[in-house]
Design an enzyme around this catalytic site. Sequence first.
Site: not given
Length: 237
Positions: A14-17, A19, A31, A60, A125, A188, A190, A201
């Site tokens: 979260d936080g790209n927009g 940024w 993004h 969604t 991975l 949160r 989401s 955790e």
Amino acid sequence: MTSTIPKHVAIIMDGNGRWGKRRGLTRSEGHYAGSQTMEKIIDASAELGIEILTLYAFSTENWGRPKDEVNYLMSLPIKFFKQKLPEFMKRNIKIYISGDIENLPKGTRDAVTKAMEETKDNTGLIVNFALNYSSRREILQAICHVIREAEEKQLDIDCLDEAVFEQYLYTKNLPDPDLVIRTGGEKRVSNFLLWQSSMAELCFVDVLFPDFTKEMLKKAVFDVNSQEEMKLNEYVG
Ligand code: FPP
């Protein structure tokens, strides 16, 4: 040391927009920066010995964003897999997708389907992209599936327990996450892995995703086992 590494780490990127906006750029440019960080985090996860990395790439709820932003987010996996698939094959990385793939735009759907298909025999991975994902919808669909199979006598409802129910989720072949990290400062979950993260955790990092670093990932990973905290200085630059 290896025994303290969580097997499955999930990240809400979260936080790209914000940024982008803070730099006078567009949300989509944020993004793009997030996708660059995501590549570094995939590399760091492989280096750390994390076995499964789940990345929340598109919920969604995200369809409600401005059209140009949605279009950009849908174009990212196309460019990403075109560029990265040969490298993922070399590095034995396996791609999973959790989410409603059928309702993605065709180009995006084809790109992710190809990535899953080509990497299916890789054993390193696992990078699991939550794409067009809603945890509530996942659980609801699983319930509908269970009811249908019970009605068709393919499933004995008396045998339904947690392990059986999990076979109806997108994550059916994956262990539950041990650690869920959310960047961007909000505390949160989401609609992300609500069933799967019941014992995980939670780590909330007050940094916008494009600024999230390998060192921050290492810190979160080693903090899971508090006895290892003393060793952090060895890893955090
Ligand atoms: C949430 O930040 C982030 C997203 C909705 C998209 C995350 C996607 C990536 C990092 C790249 C995905 C790339 C591939 C190849 C799958 P936000 O924009 O909601 O942040 P904000 O809270 O600042 O608005």
